[in-house]
Enzyme design. Structure first.
Site, PDB file in Angstrom:
ATOM      1  N   GLY A  18      46.547  37.102  42.594  1.00  0.00           N
ATOM      2  CA  GLY A  18      46.128  37.045  41.189  1.00  0.00           C
ATOM      3  C   GLY A  18      45.010  38.046  40.953  1.00  0.00           C
ATOM      4  O   GLY A  18      44.059  38.113  41.724  1.00  0.00           O
ATOM      5  N   ARG A  32      35.365  56.218  46.261  1.00  0.00           N
ATOM      6  CA  ARG A  32      34.220  57.156  46.307  1.00  0.00           C
ATOM      7  C   ARG A  32      33.454  57.039  47.628  1.00  0.00           C
ATOM      8  O   ARG A  32      32.939  58.039  48.133  1.00  0.00           O
ATOM      9  CB  ARG A  32      33.314  56.932  45.100  1.00  0.00           C
ATOM     10  CG  ARG A  32      34.034  57.395  43.830  1.00  0.00           C
ATOM     11  CD  ARG A  32      33.159  57.519  42.634  1.00  0.00           C
ATOM     12  NE  ARG A  32      33.925  58.087  41.527  1.00  0.00           N
ATOM     13  CZ  ARG A  32      33.497  58.136  40.280  1.00  0.00           C
ATOM     14  NH1 ARG A  32      32.307  57.648  39.958  1.00  0.00           N
ATOM     15  NH2 ARG A  32      34.244  58.677  39.346  1.00  0.00           N
ATOM     16  N   ARG A  79      52.076  39.357  44.115  1.00  0.00           N
ATOM     17  CA  ARG A  79      52.229  38.405  45.223  1.00  0.00           C
ATOM     18  C   ARG A  79      53.550  38.779  45.894  1.00  0.00           C
ATOM     19  O   ARG A  79      54.598  38.704  45.265  1.00  0.00           O
ATOM     20  CB  ARG A  79      52.294  36.969  44.694  1.00  0.00           C
ATOM     21  CG  ARG A  79      51.047  36.537  43.920  1.00  0.00           C
ATOM     22  CD  ARG A  79      51.102  35.051  43.645  1.00  0.00           C
ATOM     23  NE  ARG A  79      50.214  34.656  42.561  1.00  0.00           N
ATOM     24  CZ  ARG A  79      48.896  34.464  42.691  1.00  0.00           C
ATOM     25  NH1 ARG A  79      48.336  34.651  43.852  1.00  0.00           N
ATOM     26  NH2 ARG A  79      48.163  34.093  41.669  1.00  0.00           N
ATOM     27  N   ASP A 110      42.898  34.219  49.561  1.00  0.00           N
ATOM     28  CA  ASP A 110      43.334  33.759  50.882  1.00  0.00           C
ATOM     29  C   ASP A 110      44.764  34.165  51.236  1.00  0.00           C
ATOM     30  O   ASP A 110      45.042  34.557  52.376  1.00  0.00           O
ATOM     31  CB  ASP A 110      43.084  32.264  51.069  1.00  0.00           C
ATOM     32  CG  ASP A 110      43.782  31.405  50.042  1.00  0.00           C
ATOM     33  OD1 ASP A 110      44.367  31.972  49.092  1.00  0.00           O
ATOM     34  OD2 ASP A 110      43.736  30.170  50.172  1.00  0.00           O
ATOM     35  N   THR A 133      38.845  37.092  43.853  1.00  0.00           N
ATOM     36  CA  THR A 133      39.600  36.002  43.232  1.00  0.00           C
ATOM     37  C   THR A 133      38.671  35.218  42.327  1.00  0.00           C
ATOM     38  O   THR A 133      37.505  35.016  42.675  1.00  0.00           O
ATOM     39  CB  THR A 133      40.221  35.045  44.279  1.00  0.00           C
ATOM     40  OG1 THR A 133      40.620  33.825  43.624  1.00  0.00           O
ATOM     41  CG2 THR A 133      39.242  34.650  45.382  1.00  0.00           C
ATOM     42  N   ASP A 135      38.754  32.191  41.949  1.00  0.00           N
ATOM     43  CA  ASP A 135      38.621  30.818  42.453  1.00  0.00           C
ATOM     44  C   ASP A 135      37.327  30.550  43.231  1.00  0.00           C
ATOM     45  O   ASP A 135      36.908  29.401  43.356  1.00  0.00           O
ATOM     46  CB  ASP A 135      39.821  30.458  43.350  1.00  0.00           C
ATOM     47  CG  ASP A 135      41.141  30.559  42.613  1.00  0.00           C
ATOM     48  OD1 ASP A 135      41.125  30.539  41.371  1.00  0.00           O
ATOM     49  OD2 ASP A 135      42.195  30.671  43.274  1.00  0.00           O
ATOM     50  N   ASP A 137      36.755  30.459  46.348  1.00  0.00           N
ATOM     51  CA  ASP A 137      37.032  29.417  47.348  1.00  0.00           C
ATOM     52  C   ASP A 137      37.002  29.922  48.790  1.00  0.00           C
ATOM     53  O   ASP A 137      37.418  29.199  49.700  1.00  0.00           O
ATOM     54  CB  ASP A 137      38.406  28.781  47.053  1.00  0.00           C
ATOM     55  CG  ASP A 137      39.522  29.808  47.039  1.00  0.00           C
ATOM     56  OD1 ASP A 137      39.222  31.017  47.010  1.00  0.00           O
ATOM     57  OD2 ASP A 137      40.692  29.410  47.046  1.00  0.00           O
ATOM     58  N   ARG A 179      42.950  26.891  41.306  1.00  0.00           N
ATOM     59  CA  ARG A 179      43.936  26.448  42.303  1.00  0.00           C
ATOM     60  C   ARG A 179      43.482  25.155  42.966  1.00  0.00           C
ATOM     61  O   ARG A 179      43.350  24.149  42.273  1.00  0.00           O
ATOM     62  CB  ARG A 179      44.181  27.545  43.339  1.00  0.00           C
ATOM     63  CG  ARG A 179      45.541  27.440  43.987  1.00  0.00           C
ATOM     64  CD  ARG A 179      45.752  28.548  44.975  1.00  0.00           C
ATOM     65  NE  ARG A 179      46.080  29.810  44.333  1.00  0.00           N
ATOM     66  CZ  ARG A 179      47.301  30.175  43.995  1.00  0.00           C
ATOM     67  NH1 ARG A 179      48.322  29.399  44.235  1.00  0.00           N
ATOM     68  NH2 ARG A 179      47.528  31.325  43.418  1.00  0.00           N
TER      69      ARG A 179
HETATM   70  O1  F6P Z   1      44.170  32.442  42.558  1.00  0.00           O
HETATM   71  C1  F6P Z   1      43.885  32.872  41.268  1.00  0.00           C
HETATM   72  C2  F6P Z   1      44.634  32.070  40.242  1.00  0.00           C
HETATM   73  O2  F6P Z   1      44.260  32.521  38.966  1.00  0.00           O
HETATM   74  C3  F6P Z   1      44.478  30.554  40.356  1.00  0.00           C
HETATM   75  O3  F6P Z   1      43.275  30.098  39.808  1.00  0.00           O
HETATM   76  C4  F6P Z   1      45.717  30.082  39.648  1.00  0.00           C
HETATM   77  O4  F6P Z   1      46.113  28.816  40.105  1.00  0.00           O
HETATM   78  C5  F6P Z   1      46.745  31.121  40.017  1.00  0.00           C
HETATM   79  O5  F6P Z   1      46.029  32.282  40.382  1.00  0.00           O
HETATM   80  C6  F6P Z   1      47.724  31.457  38.928  1.00  0.00           C
HETATM   81  O6  F6P Z   1      48.645  32.360  39.449  1.00  0.00           O
HETATM   82  P1  F6P Z   1      49.723  33.143  38.581  1.00  0.00           P
HETATM   83  O7  F6P Z   1      49.027  34.232  37.846  1.00  0.00           O
HETATM   84  O8  F6P Z   1      50.680  33.665  39.582  1.00  0.00           O
HETATM   85  O9  F6P Z   1      50.311  32.157  37.630  1.00  0.00           O
END
Ligand code: F6P
Length: 329
Positions: A18, A32, A79, A110, A133, A135, A137, A179
């Site tokens: 994402g 750079r 992805r 991750d 990210t 998240d 996390d 997530r």
């Molecule tokens: O990992 C980043 C994130 O935005 C999460 O918070 C969310 O669950 C997921 O990606 C959404 O993924 P997608 O854009 O594939 O729907």
């Protein structure tokens, strides 16, 4: 695993998973910094997909001019299911070799780091992860790139929803991303004065939430906001709103913030973090390091093994949980 190359000459940079605000200033920094150290930078477009499909192009300093303030990523993100297969990875490694790329910087979360770790283990290409990210996390860094922008976007939305909630004397359930992590929900909930924060890290008690909201009403509250992390074990905001409203008999509305949390101009904090980590990743490659993530811990650049970033998911602190509870009376 083959032995690693000592001196990196060509660096490939990619964004994976994402997207988030701050990926662009990070790409700019990697390109750079590589040029500064007399290495040749390459963009690998659309994450591991571009590595497999040979969407790899040399980058100049000018190619990354004026991108630091732009959300998203100019080199795209994806992805990749194909990179999860050995055949996909072998194809990708072949393409990297074709371009003479001996060092790779992966900006992502991750899932992306699982891929980076495989690349590190299955080839002689040095691989460094940069945490990117919304998240927040990942272990090994206090903050991930994109998190600060995302929480500011969410906070702005909470403030706006509070305006209408107060006018209509309503309860709002606002669902945020993250997530399996509750960081976005907890920190924006505290900053936005939410009455309740529902996150996967703590057990959700619908009855207690309903009672708390009812008490607030009786005590003269004109609006109530419940922030729901998308990963909560009870379900999303619609489910929780329905169950709470049934018990509390209060008018409720739901707002799912969704992907708007991933966009927007990166904040100063995100641009700075992205720039610092971009340079740090290139320096690690220059030093011949591989299989690690660069992060910032207590203000300092730190490195940790890639596999630690996902195995020890960051915990929300008791201090923040207490703060959220104490300020919401
Ligand atoms: O990992 C980043 C994130 O935005 C999460 O918070 C969310 O669950 C997921 O990606 C959404 O993924 P997608 O854009 O594939 O729907």
């Amino acid at each position: 695993m083959a032995s690693k190359i000592k001196k990196v000459k060509r660096i490939g940079v990619l964004c994976s998973g994402g997207d988030c605000s701050g990926m662009n200033p990070c790409v700019r920094s990697v390109v750079r910094s590589a040029l500064y150290y007399k290495m040749e930078p390459f963009a690998i477009y659309r994450g591991y997909e571009g590595m497999i499909n040979d969407e790899i192009k040399p980058m100049t300093s000018r190619d990354v001019g004026g991108i630091g303030n732009r959300g998203g990523t100019i080199i795209g993100s994806a992805r990749s299911m194909a990179f999860k297969t050995k055949a996909g990875r072998q194809k990708a490694i072949k393409n990297l070799k074709k371009h003479g790329i001996d060092g790779v910087v992966v900006i992502g979360g991750d899932g992306s780091f699982h891929g980076a770790d495989s690349l590190h283990r299955e080839s002689d290409i040095l691989t460094i992860g940069v945490p990117g990210t919304i998240d927040n996390d990942l272990s090994g860094t206090d903050f991930t790139i994109g998190y600060d922008t995302a929480i500011n976007v969410v906070l702005d939305a909470i403030d706006k929803i509070r305006d209408t909630a107060a006018s209509h004397d309503r309860i709002f359930f606002i669902e945020v991303m993250g997530r399996h992590a509750g960081y976005i929900a907890l920190e924006t909930g505290i900053a936005g004065g939410a009455e309740e924060v529902v996150i996967p890290e703590t057990k959700t008690d619908i009855k207690a939430i309903a009672t708390h909201l009812e008490q607030g009403r009786k005590g003269g509250k004109m609006s109530s906001i419940v922030i729901v992390a998308e990963g909560d074990e009870v379900g999303g905001a619609y489910r929780i709103a329905e169950e709470v409203a049934k018990l509390a008999k209060l008018p409720a509305r739901v707002s799912i913030l969704g992907h708007l949390q991933r966009g927007g101009t990166p904040t100063c904090a995100d641009r700075l973090l992205a720039s610092r980590l971009g340079l740090a990743s290139v320096r690690q490659l220059k030093a011949g390091k591989s299989g690690i993530m660069v992060g910032v811990v207590s203000g300092k650049i730190k490195t940790s093994p890639l596999n630690r970033s996902w195995s020890g998911h960051k915990k929300v602190t008791k201090e923040l949980l207490d703060l959220s509870r104490i300020l919401s009376i």
